[in-house]
Design a protein around this motif. Structure first.
Motif, mmCIF file in Angstrom:
data_model
loop_
_atom_site.group_PDB
_atom_site.id
_atom_site.type_symbol
_atom_site.label_atom_id
_atom_site.label_comp_id
_atom_site.label_asym_id
_atom_site.label_seq_id
_atom_site.Cartn_x
_atom_site.Cartn_y
_atom_site.Cartn_z
ATOM 1 N N SER A 31 44.785 9.222 -14.335
ATOM 2 C CA SER A 31 43.778 8.418 -15.039
ATOM 3 C C SER A 31 44.395 7.371 -15.950
ATOM 4 N N LEU A 32 45.663 7.509 -16.289
ATOM 5 C CA LEU A 32 46.300 6.571 -17.212
ATOM 6 C C LEU A 32 46.556 5.209 -16.575
ATOM 7 N N ARG A 60 37.254 7.275 -22.305
ATOM 8 C CA ARG A 60 36.454 6.103 -22.685
ATOM 9 C C ARG A 60 37.148 5.311 -23.798
ATOM 10 N N ILE A 61 37.686 5.994 -24.777
ATOM 11 C CA ILE A 61 38.405 5.308 -25.862
ATOM 12 C C ILE A 61 39.596 4.537 -25.301
ATOM 13 N N TYR A 62 40.333 5.179 -24.413
ATOM 14 C CA TYR A 62 41.548 4.589 -23.835
ATOM 15 C C TYR A 62 41.242 3.286 -23.102
ATOM 16 N N TRP A 63 40.272 3.338 -22.174
ATOM 17 C CA TRP A 63 39.998 2.151 -21.377
ATOM 18 C C TRP A 63 39.191 1.105 -22.151
ATOM 19 N N THR A 64 38.395 1.526 -23.120
ATOM 20 C CA THR A 64 37.673 0.555 -23.954
ATOM 21 C C THR A 64 38.659 -0.255 -24.780
ATOM 22 N N ALA A 65 39.664 0.412 -25.350
ATOM 23 C CA ALA A 65 40.679 -0.299 -26.127
ATOM 24 C C ALA A 65 41.447 -1.277 -25.243
ATOM 25 N N PHE A 66 41.751 -0.857 -24.016
ATOM 26 C CA PHE A 66 42.477 -1.738 -23.086
ATOM 27 C C PHE A 66 41.635 -2.967 -22.740
ATOM 28 N N CYS A 67 40.351 -2.752 -22.448
ATOM 29 C CA CYS A 67 39.465 -3.868 -22.101
ATOM 30 C C CYS A 67 39.267 -4.807 -23.289
ATOM 31 N N ALA A 68 39.157 -4.237 -24.471
ATOM 32 C CA ALA A 68 38.997 -5.075 -25.665
ATOM 33 C C ALA A 68 40.227 -5.953 -25.877
ATOM 34 N N LEU A 69 41.409 -5.402 -25.624
ATOM 35 C CA LEU A 69 42.643 -6.176 -25.761
ATOM 36 C C LEU A 69 42.694 -7.289 -24.723
ATOM 37 N N LEU A 70 42.305 -6.991 -23.483
ATOM 38 C CA LEU A 70 42.278 -8.019 -22.445
ATOM 39 C C LEU A 70 41.264 -9.115 -22.781
ATOM 40 N N ALA A 71 40.105 -8.707 -23.294
ATOM 41 C CA ALA A 71 39.072 -9.688 -23.646
ATOM 42 C C ALA A 71 39.556 -10.615 -24.756
ATOM 43 N N LEU A 109 45.712 -2.354 -29.502
ATOM 44 C CA LEU A 109 46.939 -1.871 -28.871
ATOM 45 C C LEU A 109 47.307 -0.481 -29.380
ATOM 46 N N ALA A 110 47.192 -0.265 -30.687
ATOM 47 C CA ALA A 110 47.515 1.043 -31.265
ATOM 48 C C ALA A 110 46.574 2.122 -30.742
ATOM 49 N N THR A 111 45.280 1.769 -30.651
ATOM 50 C CA THR A 111 44.299 2.728 -30.124
ATOM 51 C C THR A 111 44.601 3.063 -28.663
ATOM 52 N N PHE A 112 44.958 2.029 -27.906
ATOM 53 C CA PHE A 112 45.284 2.222 -26.484
ATOM 54 C C PHE A 112 46.489 3.147 -26.319
ATOM 55 N N ILE A 113 47.541 2.910 -27.096
ATOM 56 C CA ILE A 113 48.764 3.717 -26.982
ATOM 57 C C ILE A 113 48.529 5.143 -27.477
ATOM 58 N N ALA A 114 47.845 5.274 -28.621
ATOM 59 C CA ALA A 114 47.625 6.606 -29.200
ATOM 60 C C ALA A 114 46.742 7.467 -28.298
ATOM 61 N N SER A 115 45.645 6.904 -27.811
ATOM 62 C CA SER A 115 44.758 7.674 -26.936
ATOM 63 C C SER A 115 45.448 7.998 -25.617
ATOM 64 N N GLY A 116 46.246 7.054 -25.101
ATOM 65 C CA GLY A 116 47.008 7.326 -23.880
ATOM 66 C C GLY A 116 48.006 8.451 -24.074
ATOM 67 N N GLY A 117 48.653 8.474 -25.242
ATOM 68 C CA GLY A 117 49.594 9.549 -25.528
ATOM 69 C C GLY A 117 48.905 10.898 -25.597
ATOM 70 N N ASN A 122 47.675 16.190 -22.909
ATOM 71 C CA ASN A 122 46.769 17.172 -22.312
ATOM 72 C C ASN A 122 47.022 17.358 -20.822
ATOM 73 N N THR A 123 47.165 16.257 -20.093
ATOM 74 C CA THR A 123 47.246 16.336 -18.639
ATOM 75 C C THR A 123 48.628 16.695 -18.116
ATOM 76 N N ASN A 124 49.692 16.343 -18.863
ATOM 77 C CA ASN A 124 51.050 16.538 -18.354
ATOM 78 C C ASN A 124 51.897 17.509 -19.160
ATOM 79 N N VAL A 125 51.501 17.812 -20.391
ATOM 80 C CA VAL A 125 52.283 18.740 -21.226
ATOM 81 C C VAL A 125 51.569 20.089 -21.308
#
Length: 305
Positions: A31-32, A60-71, A109-117, A122-125
Motif C-alpha cells: 500500500s505504500l 487515508r492520512i498517508y495518501w491525503t498528505a501525498f496528494c496535498a503535496l502534489l497539489a 511532507l512530514a505527515t507523509f513520511i511519518a504516516s508512511g513509517g 505495522n505491515t512489515n515489522v
C-alpha cells in the motif's frame, strides 16, 4: 498543470493507470507505493468496521498528505499567462515558494513520511509482509521439506478436551487442551508429526510418552516429537498443548477476520494442532507447481477407475 500538451497529459494518465493495474502481476503489492490503495476492509452489522479502522485512517492520512503535496507543487508551477518556457516556470515556482508555502510543504511532507513509517512498522515489522508469490513460495518450500513424511504412520485422535479463552478487544485467543492419541495402524510409530498454525505466537507441546521435539520449524508450523520408545499398535498416548494467537497492528493484506472485536469464529482445522503432514497446504495448480520445480499434483482417480 505540469504538462502543457493535453495529448501528452492524456498519455501520462493512461500510462499511470496501466502501471497501477500491472503492478500486482510483477509482485508490487504494498500500500505504500500503490497510489490510493490500502488494505481491504469489511463492514458488518455485528462488528462494524472493527479492527479495520486503524488501517483505514492511516492509509487515508498517508495518501491525503501525498496528494496535498502534489497539489501544492502543481499550483506553484501553474502557468498563469502565455509563457510556458520551463526556465521561466521554474523561476516563477521559486518566486511563489513563499515562507507560507514552504511551511505547508514541510507539514505535508512530514505527515507523509511519518504516516508512511507507521504503516511500514505495522505491515512489515509487527507483521510479515508477503506478496502472492511469496505465499506460493512458502507452500512450495513446505512441500519440498516435508512431503517425504506424507505416507508415514501416525496416531489417530480418539478424544479431545479443550478450553478456549477469547480476548476480543485484544484480538487474542488462548487455547489449552489434550488430544488422546491411539496407534490404529499395524506398524510401530517412533515419532509424532504436529502441524500448527503459522501465526502461533506461543506454544507448549508435551506428549505423555518420553521423548523430545527434534524438529521445530516455526515458519511452516511443522514440529516432530520423537518418542524414546515406539508407540506400538493399539497403544495410546496423550498430547497436551498450550497455544496463543495474537493479532498485532494491521497487515498490508490477508487480514485475519476470524478473531475480531465482536463475532470471533475459530475452528479446529485452522487453530488447533493437526497430526501428520497435510496435503491441503500444497500448491494445487500445476502451472504454479512447475514454477517452483514441483511435479504435477496427483489427481483423484476417475469414478470408473
Amino acid at each position: 498543470m505540469l504538462v502543457n500538451n493535453k495529448y501528452i497529459g492524456h498519455f501520462v494518465m493512461v500510462a499511470f493507470y496501466i502501471i497501477i493495474v500491472s503492478a500486482y502481476g510483477f509482485g508490487f503489492e504494498h500500500s505504500l507505493y500503490l497510489f490510493a490503495e490500502g488494505p481491504g476492509y469489511t463492514y458488518s452489522d455485528m462488528n462494524g468496521y472493527g479492527h479495520y479502522v486503524s488501517s483505514i485512517v492511516w492509509i487515508r492520512i498517508y495518501w491525503t498528505a501525498f496528494c496535498a503535496l502534489l497539489a501544492l507543487i502543481a499550483n506553484l508551477f501553474w502557468v498563469r499567462g502565455q509563457e510556458a518556457n520551463v526556465k521561466i516556470r521554474l523561476r516563477h515556482f521559486m518566486q511563489r515558494f513563499t515562507p507560507g508555502n514552504r511551511l505547508a510543504a514541510a507539514v505535508f511532507l512530514a505527515t507523509f513520511i511519518a504516516s508512511g513509517g507507521y504503516i511500514y512498522y505495522n505491515t512489515n515489522v509487527l507483521n510479515r509482509f508477503q506478496t502472492g508469490k511469496d505465499l506460493k513460495a512458502d507452500k512450495a518450500e513446505y512441500e519440498k521439506r516435508y512431503s517425504r513424511f506424507s505416507g508415514i504412520a501416525q496416531p489417530r485422535i480418539t478424544d479431545v478436551k479443550t478450553e478456549v479463552d477469547i480476548f476480543a478487544r485484544e484480538r487474542r485467543i488462548q487455547i489449552s487442551g489434550t488430544y488422546f492419541l491411539q496407534n490404529r495402524t499395524e506398524t510401530p510409530i517412533d515419532s509424532v508429526h504436529i502441524l500448527l498454525h503459522h501465526e502461533t505466537v506461543a506454544h507448549d507441546l508435551l506428549i505423555s510418552k518420553p521423548g523430545a521435539i527434534v524438529l521445530e520449524d516455526a515458519e511452516h508450523g511443522y514440529y516432530i516429537y520423537e518418542l524414546e520408545e515406539p508407540l506400538m499398535p493399539g497403544d495410546t498416548a496423550a498430547l497436551t498443548f498450550q497455544l496463543e494467537y495474537r493479532e498485532r497492528g494491521f497487515k498490508n493484506n490477508d487480514t485475519n477476520v476470524d478473531i475480531v472485536h465482536n463475532g470471533t469464529f475459530i475452528n479446529n482445522h485452522e487453530y488447533f494442532p493437526r497430526i501428520g503432514y497435510n496435503r491441503e497446504l500444497e500448491l494445487v495448480e500445476d502451472h504454479e507447481r512447475k514454477q517452483f520445480g514441483l511435479d504435477p499434483r496427483q489427481r483423484m482417480a476417475a469414478v470408473d477407475d
